[in-house]
Design a protein around this motif. Structure first.
Motif, PDB file in Angstrom:
ATOM      1  N   LEU A   1       0.818  -1.217   0.000  1.00  0.00           N
ATOM      2  CA  LEU A   1       0.000   0.000   0.000  1.00  0.00           C
ATOM      3  C   LEU A   1       0.850   1.264   0.000  1.00  0.00           C
ATOM      4  CD1 LEU A   1      -2.759  -1.183   2.449  1.00  0.00           C
ATOM      5  CD2 LEU A   1      -2.943  -0.898  -0.020  1.00  0.00           C
ATOM      6  N   ARG A   2       1.952   1.201   0.678  1.00  0.00           N
ATOM      7  CA  ARG A   2       2.832   2.381   0.682  1.00  0.00           C
ATOM      8  C   ARG A   2       3.317   2.674  -0.731  1.00  0.00           C
ATOM      9  NH1 ARG A   2       5.047   0.443   5.813  1.00  0.00           N
ATOM     10  NH2 ARG A   2       6.577  -0.670   4.565  1.00  0.00           N
ATOM     11  N   LYS A   3       3.520   1.619  -1.535  1.00  0.00           N
ATOM     12  CA  LYS A   3       4.001   1.803  -2.901  1.00  0.00           C
ATOM     13  C   LYS A   3       2.893   2.193  -3.858  1.00  0.00           C
ATOM     14  CE  LYS A   3       7.757  -1.574  -2.704  1.00  0.00           C
ATOM     15  NZ  LYS A   3       7.996  -3.007  -2.863  1.00  0.00           N
ATOM     16  N   ARG A   4       1.675   1.769  -3.580  1.00  0.00           N
ATOM     17  CA  ARG A   4       0.646   1.707  -4.603  1.00  0.00           C
ATOM     18  C   ARG A   4      -0.377   2.839  -4.550  1.00  0.00           C
ATOM     19  NH1 ARG A   4       0.632  -2.691  -8.432  1.00  0.00           N
ATOM     20  NH2 ARG A   4      -1.372  -2.579  -9.493  1.00  0.00           N
ATOM     21  N   SER A   5      -0.723   3.250  -3.372  1.00  0.00           N
ATOM     22  CA  SER A   5      -1.917   4.079  -3.265  1.00  0.00           C
ATOM     23  C   SER A   5      -1.617   5.422  -2.615  1.00  0.00           C
ATOM     24  CB  SER A   5      -2.967   3.333  -2.442  1.00  0.00           C
ATOM     25  OG  SER A   5      -4.070   4.166  -2.223  1.00  0.00           O
ATOM     26  N   ALA A   6      -2.170   6.463  -3.181  1.00  0.00           N
ATOM     27  CA  ALA A   6      -1.963   7.805  -2.637  1.00  0.00           C
ATOM     28  C   ALA A   6      -2.678   7.951  -1.289  1.00  0.00           C
ATOM     29  CB  ALA A   6      -2.463   8.845  -3.615  1.00  0.00           C
ATOM     30  N   HIS A   7      -3.917   7.499  -1.246  1.00  0.00           N
ATOM     31  CA  HIS A   7      -4.683   7.640  -0.010  1.00  0.00           C
ATOM     32  C   HIS A   7      -4.803   6.294   0.689  1.00  0.00           C
ATOM     33  CE1 HIS A   7      -6.068  11.749  -0.468  1.00  0.00           C
ATOM     34  NE2 HIS A   7      -6.204  11.504  -1.756  1.00  0.00           N
ATOM     35  N   VAL A   8      -4.128   6.156   1.779  1.00  0.00           N
ATOM     36  CA  VAL A   8      -4.279   4.953   2.594  1.00  0.00           C
ATOM     37  C   VAL A   8      -4.634   5.379   4.006  1.00  0.00           C
ATOM     38  CG1 VAL A   8      -3.198   2.859   3.471  1.00  0.00           C
ATOM     39  CG2 VAL A   8      -2.518   3.736   1.244  1.00  0.00           C
ATOM     40  N   MET A   9      -5.700   4.788   4.523  1.00  0.00           N
ATOM     41  CA  MET A   9      -6.023   4.984   5.926  1.00  0.00           C
ATOM     42  C   MET A   9      -5.821   3.670   6.639  1.00  0.00           C
ATOM     43  SD  MET A   9      -9.486   6.994   5.810  1.00  0.00           S
ATOM     44  CE  MET A   9     -10.017   7.448   4.302  1.00  0.00           C
ATOM     45  N   LEU A  10      -5.486   3.765   7.898  1.00  0.00           N
ATOM     46  CA  LEU A  10      -5.189   2.581   8.688  1.00  0.00           C
ATOM     47  C   LEU A  10      -6.250   2.422   9.768  1.00  0.00           C
ATOM     48  CD1 LEU A  10      -3.226   0.339   9.590  1.00  0.00           C
ATOM     49  CD2 LEU A  10      -1.938   2.109  10.830  1.00  0.00           C
ATOM     50  N   ALA A  11      -6.845   1.245   9.833  1.00  0.00           N
ATOM     51  CA  ALA A  11      -7.827   0.972  10.884  1.00  0.00           C
ATOM     52  C   ALA A  11      -7.322  -0.157  11.769  1.00  0.00           C
ATOM     53  CB  ALA A  11      -9.172   0.584  10.274  1.00  0.00           C
ATOM     54  N   ALA A  12      -7.308   0.080  13.070  1.00  0.00           N
ATOM     55  CA  ALA A  12      -7.010  -0.971  14.042  1.00  0.00           C
ATOM     56  C   ALA A  12      -8.354  -1.443  14.585  1.00  0.00           C
ATOM     57  CB  ALA A  12      -6.115  -0.425  15.143  1.00  0.00           C
ATOM     58  N   ASN A  13      -8.809  -2.598  14.097  1.00  0.00           N
ATOM     59  CA  ASN A  13     -10.158  -3.092  14.421  1.00  0.00           C
ATOM     60  C   ASN A  13     -10.116  -4.029  15.633  1.00  0.00           C
ATOM     61  OD1 ASN A  13     -12.970  -3.282  13.874  1.00  0.00           O
ATOM     62  ND2 ASN A  13     -12.635  -5.312  12.977  1.00  0.00           N
ATOM     63  N   LYS A  14     -11.289  -4.385  16.082  1.00  0.00           N
ATOM     64  CA  LYS A  14     -11.477  -5.203  17.295  1.00  0.00           C
ATOM     65  C   LYS A  14     -10.911  -4.443  18.490  1.00  0.00           C
ATOM     66  CE  LYS A  14     -11.205  -9.442  14.527  1.00  0.00           C
ATOM     67  NZ  LYS A  14     -10.902 -10.874  14.487  1.00  0.00           N
ATOM     68  N   ALA A  15     -11.056  -3.115  18.444  1.00  0.00           N
ATOM     69  CA  ALA A  15     -10.394  -2.262  19.427  1.00  0.00           C
ATOM     70  C   ALA A  15     -11.278  -1.919  20.610  1.00  0.00           C
ATOM     71  CB  ALA A  15      -9.881  -0.992  18.756  1.00  0.00           C
ATOM     72  N   GLU A  16     -12.418  -2.624  20.733  1.00  0.00           N
ATOM     73  CA  GLU A  16     -13.225  -2.395  21.934  1.00  0.00           C
ATOM     74  C   GLU A  16     -12.478  -2.954  23.141  1.00  0.00           C
ATOM     75  OE1 GLU A  16     -14.027  -4.645  19.580  1.00  0.00           O
ATOM     76  OE2 GLU A  16     -14.311  -6.540  20.635  1.00  0.00           O
ATOM     77  N   GLY A  17     -12.402  -2.152  24.188  1.00  0.00           N
ATOM     78  CA  GLY A  17     -11.764  -2.622  25.418  1.00  0.00           C
ATOM     79  C   GLY A  17     -10.255  -2.415  25.443  1.00  0.00           C
ATOM     80  N   ALA A  18      -9.702  -2.542  26.629  1.00  0.00           N
ATOM     81  CA  ALA A  18      -8.279  -2.239  26.840  1.00  0.00           C
ATOM     82  C   ALA A  18      -7.353  -3.280  26.232  1.00  0.00           C
ATOM     83  CB  ALA A  18      -8.006  -2.115  28.337  1.00  0.00           C
ATOM     84  N   ALA A  19      -7.881  -4.492  25.917  1.00  0.00           N
ATOM     85  CA  ALA A  19      -7.030  -5.548  25.368  1.00  0.00           C
ATOM     86  C   ALA A  19      -6.416  -5.157  24.037  1.00  0.00           C
ATOM     87  CB  ALA A  19      -7.836  -6.839  25.207  1.00  0.00           C
ATOM     88  N   ALA A  20      -6.993  -4.127  23.398  1.00  0.00           N
ATOM     89  CA  ALA A  20      -6.513  -3.722  22.080  1.00  0.00           C
ATOM     90  C   ALA A  20      -5.504  -2.578  22.144  1.00  0.00           C
ATOM     91  CB  ALA A  20      -7.704  -3.300  21.221  1.00  0.00           C
ATOM     92  N   ASP A  21      -5.277  -2.017  23.303  1.00  0.00           N
ATOM     93  CA  ASP A  21      -4.441  -0.810  23.395  1.00  0.00           C
ATOM     94  C   ASP A  21      -3.046  -1.019  22.801  1.00  0.00           C
ATOM     95  OD1 ASP A  21      -6.545   0.436  24.591  1.00  0.00           O
ATOM     96  OD2 ASP A  21      -5.643   0.602  26.579  1.00  0.00           O
ATOM     97  N   ALA A  22      -2.409  -2.131  23.154  1.00  0.00           N
ATOM     98  CA  ALA A  22      -1.043  -2.376  22.677  1.00  0.00           C
ATOM     99  C   ALA A  22      -1.011  -2.492  21.155  1.00  0.00           C
ATOM    100  CB  ALA A  22      -0.481  -3.640  23.319  1.00  0.00           C
ATOM    101  N   GLY A  23      -2.022  -3.180  20.581  1.00  0.00           N
ATOM    102  CA  GLY A  23      -2.081  -3.353  19.132  1.00  0.00           C
ATOM    103  C   GLY A  23      -2.297  -2.042  18.402  1.00  0.00           C
ATOM    104  N   VAL A  24      -3.089  -1.166  18.988  1.00  0.00           N
ATOM    105  CA  VAL A  24      -3.338   0.140  18.365  1.00  0.00           C
ATOM    106  C   VAL A  24      -2.041   0.944  18.325  1.00  0.00           C
ATOM    107  CG1 VAL A  24      -4.599   2.320  18.525  1.00  0.00           C
ATOM    108  CG2 VAL A  24      -5.773   0.170  19.054  1.00  0.00           C
TER     109      VAL A  24
END
Ligand code: GDP
Ligand code: MG
Length: 166
Positions: free
Chosen positions: A107-130
Motif C-alpha cells: 500500500l505504501r508503494k501503490r496508493s496515494a490515499h491509505v487509511m489505517l484501521a485498528a479493528n477489534k479495538a473495543e476494550g483495553a485488550a486492544a491498546d497495545a495493538g493500536v
C-alpha cells in the motif's frame, strides 16, 4: 461527486463486518470458516451524510499457505486500483503480523490515499495493538470496533475531506 473505498487486509481482521455495517445489507458473508467469501464485493455505503462505494476484499480465506501471499497481493492490487482510497485493516487484539507488514508495503508503494484501521479495538485488550499500528508508517490508526460500531466517527472524520476531493 463520490469516491470508492477499498477495505483491505489479511483474512479475519473484520473487513466484511465493517462492509456490512457501512452497506447495511447482508451483501458480504461474515464467517469464521475458510472458503466462504470470494474475490471482491461492492456496495453503496452510508456513513452520516457521506455516500460512497465500498469494496470488500475476500477470496483469500480458502488459499493454502503457499498461495496465500501471492493471491493476497494480486487481489489487494486489484482492489487498490479500483479505489480512490484504501482502508487497511489490522486486528488490534493480535497486533501487527508479518502479513500485515507485507500489506503495508504494497500500500505504501501503490496508493496515494491509505487509511489505517485498528479493528477489534473495543476494550483495553486492544491498546497495545493500536499503538503498534503506528509502526506501519501509514499514519494515525483509526481505532475501530466494526462489530460494536465504535470508532465510526473517527472514520467519518478521515473520509469526509475526500468527499470534496473526488
Ligand atoms: P474478514 O475476513 O476480514 O472479512 O473478517 P470478518 O468480518 O469475517 O470477521 C472475522 C471475525 O472477527 C468474525 O468472527 C467477526 O465477528 C469478528 N470481528 C469483526 N469485527 C470485530 C470487532 O470489532 N471486534 C471483535 N471482537 N470481533 C470482530
Ligand atoms: Mg471477509
Amino acid at each position: 461527486m463520490s469516491f470508492t473505498l477499498a477495505i483491505v487486509g489479511r483474512p479475519n481482521v473484520g473487513k466484511s463486518t465493517l462492509f456490512n455495517r457501512l452497506v447495511g445489507k447482508r451483501l458480504a458473508l461474515v464467517d469464521d470458516q475458510p472458503g466462504v467469501t470470494r474475490d471482491l464485493r461492492e456496495g453503496e455505503a452510508r456513513l452520516g451524510d457521506l455516500r460512497f462505494t465500498v469494496i470488500d476484499t475476500a477470496g483469500l480465506e480458502d488459499a493454502t499457505d503457499d498461495s496465500l501471499q501471492g493471491r493476497m497481493r494480486r487481489l489487494t492490487e486489484r482492489a487498490v486500483d479500483m479505489a480512490d482510497v484504501c482502508l487497511f485493516m489490522i486486528d488490534a487484539r493480535t497486533g501487527v503480523t508479518p502479513i500485515d507488514e507485507m500489506f503495508a508495503e504494497i500500500l505504501r508503494k501503490r496508493s496515494a490515499h491509505v487509511m489505517l484501521a485498528a479493528n477489534k479495538a473495543e476494550g483495553a485488550a486492544a491498546d497495545a495493538g493500536v499503538i503498534e499500528a503506528w509502526g506501519l508508517g501509514l499514519g494515525e490508526p483509526i481505532r475501530l470496533s466494526a462489530e460494536h460500531g465504535e470508532g465510526l466517527n473517527d472514520l467519518y472524520a478521515q473520509l469526509q475531506p475526500l468527499a470534496d476531493e473526488f
